[in-house]
Design a protein around this motif. Structure first.
Motif, PDB file in Angstrom:
ATOM      1  N   CYS A 172       0.844  -1.191   0.000  1.00  0.00           N
ATOM      2  CA  CYS A 172       0.000   0.000   0.000  1.00  0.00           C
ATOM      3  C   CYS A 172       0.877   1.237   0.000  1.00  0.00           C
ATOM      4  N   LEU A 173       0.328   2.295  -0.545  1.00  0.00           N
ATOM      5  CA  LEU A 173       1.023   3.571  -0.478  1.00  0.00           C
ATOM      6  C   LEU A 173       1.035   4.064   0.969  1.00  0.00           C
ATOM      7  N   SER A 174      -0.036   3.756   1.674  1.00  0.00           N
ATOM      8  CA  SER A 174      -0.185   4.244   3.040  1.00  0.00           C
ATOM      9  C   SER A 174       0.464   3.271   4.023  1.00  0.00           C
ATOM     10  N   GLY A 177      -1.629  -0.270   4.992  1.00  0.00           N
ATOM     11  CA  GLY A 177      -3.046  -0.410   4.689  1.00  0.00           C
ATOM     12  C   GLY A 177      -3.973   0.521   5.445  1.00  0.00           C
ATOM     13  N   CYS A 179      -5.669   3.411   5.399  1.00  0.00           N
ATOM     14  CA  CYS A 179      -5.832   4.333   4.289  1.00  0.00           C
ATOM     15  C   CYS A 179      -7.297   4.683   4.126  1.00  0.00           C
ATOM     16  N   LEU A 181      -8.315   6.530   1.369  1.00  0.00           N
ATOM     17  CA  LEU A 181      -8.501   6.916  -0.030  1.00  0.00           C
ATOM     18  C   LEU A 181      -9.707   6.224  -0.660  1.00  0.00           C
ATOM     19  N   SER A 182      -9.803   4.926  -0.446  1.00  0.00           N
ATOM     20  CA  SER A 182     -10.885   4.153  -1.061  1.00  0.00           C
ATOM     21  C   SER A 182     -12.239   4.587  -0.511  1.00  0.00           C
ATOM     22  N   ALA A 190     -11.279   0.548   3.089  1.00  0.00           N
ATOM     23  CA  ALA A 190     -10.169  -0.412   3.096  1.00  0.00           C
ATOM     24  C   ALA A 190     -10.008  -1.069   4.460  1.00  0.00           C
ATOM     25  N   CYS A 195     -11.354  -2.393   0.049  1.00  0.00           N
ATOM     26  CA  CYS A 195     -10.581  -1.443  -0.754  1.00  0.00           C
ATOM     27  C   CYS A 195     -10.838  -1.600  -2.255  1.00  0.00           C
ATOM     28  N   HIS A 197      -8.895  -0.022  -4.402  1.00  0.00           N
ATOM     29  CA  HIS A 197      -7.556   0.229  -4.943  1.00  0.00           C
ATOM     30  C   HIS A 197      -7.453   1.501  -5.786  1.00  0.00           C
ATOM     31  N   PRO A 198      -7.978   2.623  -5.329  1.00  0.00           N
ATOM     32  CA  PRO A 198      -7.843   3.853  -6.118  1.00  0.00           C
ATOM     33  C   PRO A 198      -6.400   4.329  -6.245  1.00  0.00           C
ATOM     34  N   CYS A 199      -5.509   3.803  -5.427  1.00  0.00           N
ATOM     35  CA  CYS A 199      -4.104   4.171  -5.604  1.00  0.00           C
ATOM     36  C   CYS A 199      -3.551   3.626  -6.918  1.00  0.00           C
TER      37      CYS A 199
END
Ligand code: SF4
Length: 409
Positions: A172-174, A177, A179, A181-182, A190, A195, A197-199
């Motif tokens: 994960c970018l974060s 996990g 996060c 964003l989703s 997430a 999630c 997965h918008p990353c």
């Protein structure tokens, strides 16, 4: 020469077929989720009946099953958990993977005989956190992925608790996990296992007065995937991790195919056994085999310090090199043909790759294919159909077939 202890190889099992593939290719243990309370709500997951079968299959081979109960629980979850936890204890699974302290407390009350592993979602990044969970009764801690080799070794040295490290799979970018964003972009949380997965999405720039006009935010014409993390691959760090006394290596990928699970487990099984026997690591060969089923380029994560190239900004996934297309179910002693259950269409002229536990990968062009009545066919088209395949190899039951796909990566 002092031989190194072998860490437990813990593999993902998104469903019963993946569980069998993981065990068949050498996993010591699998982790899986029930239909609730795990962080992979989008994978098939296990009904109570499937879980009982999975436990039976694993225990029959002397392997272990861990169950993820690693959502960040809300009050409504807490009220439903006691029954679920005591059911898991009844099923005699080998342990629970938990991140939420409230769930941890409940596990100790309603499933007291089950060892608790602290999930990577709990973000244990230092030895005092590890010591905290040890004092709560955790028997193992999956460390946060954001640790260097030296930090992992130091935690292992300071705290008398089993340590597990993620060695392979999506990142994960974060922070491990955690996060939002989703949830923010799609309404799928997430931290509840949903999630979207918008990353991995492709992002562009738009000026507010010109709707519909999109500008790339990078110089490449494929756009920009600025948040798209590469996949973790720590194959070149296994030896120092084993020297540091890490107790378990974990592979990510409950939503990946059985072929992916088998291929990755096979490589890590060979690597652990080779290194433990005091033989020099064959890192280049192993990396090559892992790359064949890779979904993104690799990064060694934080092992050697903060990664400077951890994102693949050009695309969100690799095109597949190998398409999982069948499982060997047996062999006809009269004709020598292999009985194969189809998973994706394949036919005469296709080049297949054979993945067999403990053996080198083999390839072969399909020259003879027959339906269940031994009548010639050109293509195995129907999902799950049983077909006979002419092959020069006597593959063992459970071996998997991959169709090689021509791709320009
Ligand atoms: S959106 Fe990406 S970074 Fe966030 S939890 Fe999902 S996979 Fe991880």
């Amino acid at each position: 020469m002092t031989l190194l202890a072998k860490p437990e190889l813990v593999a993902p099992a998104g469903n019963i077929e993946k569980l069998k593939a993981a065990l068949n290719f050498g996993a010591d243990a699998v982790y899986l989720g029930g239909q609730e309370f795990g962080l992979r709500a989008m994978s098939d997951n296990f009904s109570p009946g499937d879980m009982a079968e999975g436990v039976k299959v694993a225990h029959g081979q002397g392997r272990r099953v861990y169950v993820t109960v690693n959502i960040f629980a809300h009050n409504r979850d807490i009220e439903m958990l006691p029954e679920y936890l005591s059911d898991l204890q009844q099923l005699q699974v080998d342990g629970l993977i938990i991140s939420d302290p409230g769930v941890f407390l409940q596990a100790k009350e309603y499933a007291p005989s089950l060892p608790v592993t602290v999930s990577t979602q709990a973000n244990v990044t230092n030895y005092m956190s590890a010591e905290f969970y040890r004092r709560q009764g955790a028997s193992r801690i999956v460390l946060a992925r954001e640790l260097t080799l030296a930090e992992i070794a130091y935690i292992k040295e300071k705290v008398a608790v089993d340590v597990e490290v993620f060695v392979h799979g999506a990142m994960c970018l974060s922070y491990s996990g955690r996060c939002w964003l989703s949830q923010a972009m799609t309404g799928r949380d997430a931290n509840q296992g949903l999630c979207a997965h918008p990353c991995r999405y492709r992002y562009v720039l738009q000026e507010e007065k010109r709707p519909g006009e999109y500008f790339s935010v990078d110089e490449d014409d494929r756009g920009s995937y600025v948040m798209n993390s590469k996949d973790l691959c720590m194959i070149s760090f296994l030896k120092p991790l084993m020297e540091a006394g890490v107790d378990a290596f974990k592979i990510e990928g409950r939503m990946k195919s059985p072929y992916y699970v088998g291929a990755v487990v096979k490589v890590y099984r060979e690597a652990i056994d080779t290194i433990a026997a005091g033989i020099a690591p064959r890192t280049e060969k192993w990396t090559g085999e892992l790359e064949r089923v890779a979904t993104r380029p690799f990064t060694a994560g934080f092992a050697a310090g903060k990664p400077l190239d951890a994102q693949d900004v050009k695309r969100s996934t690799f095109p597949r090199q190998v398409l999982f297309c069948g499982v060997v179910m047996g062999r006809d002693n009269n004709t020598g043909r292999l009985l194969v259950q189809q998973r994706a269409p394949f036919g005469i002229g296709d080049r297949l790759e054979y993945l067999e536990p403990g053996k080198a990968i083999k390839t072969e062009v399909v020259k003879g294919l027959f339906n269940s009545e031994h009548e010639e066919i050109m293509i195995a088209r129907h999902p799950q159909e049983l077909v006979w395949l002419d092959s020069e190899y006597d593959l063992q039951e459970g071996s998997m077939l991959g169709k090689l796909v021509d791709n320009d990566r």
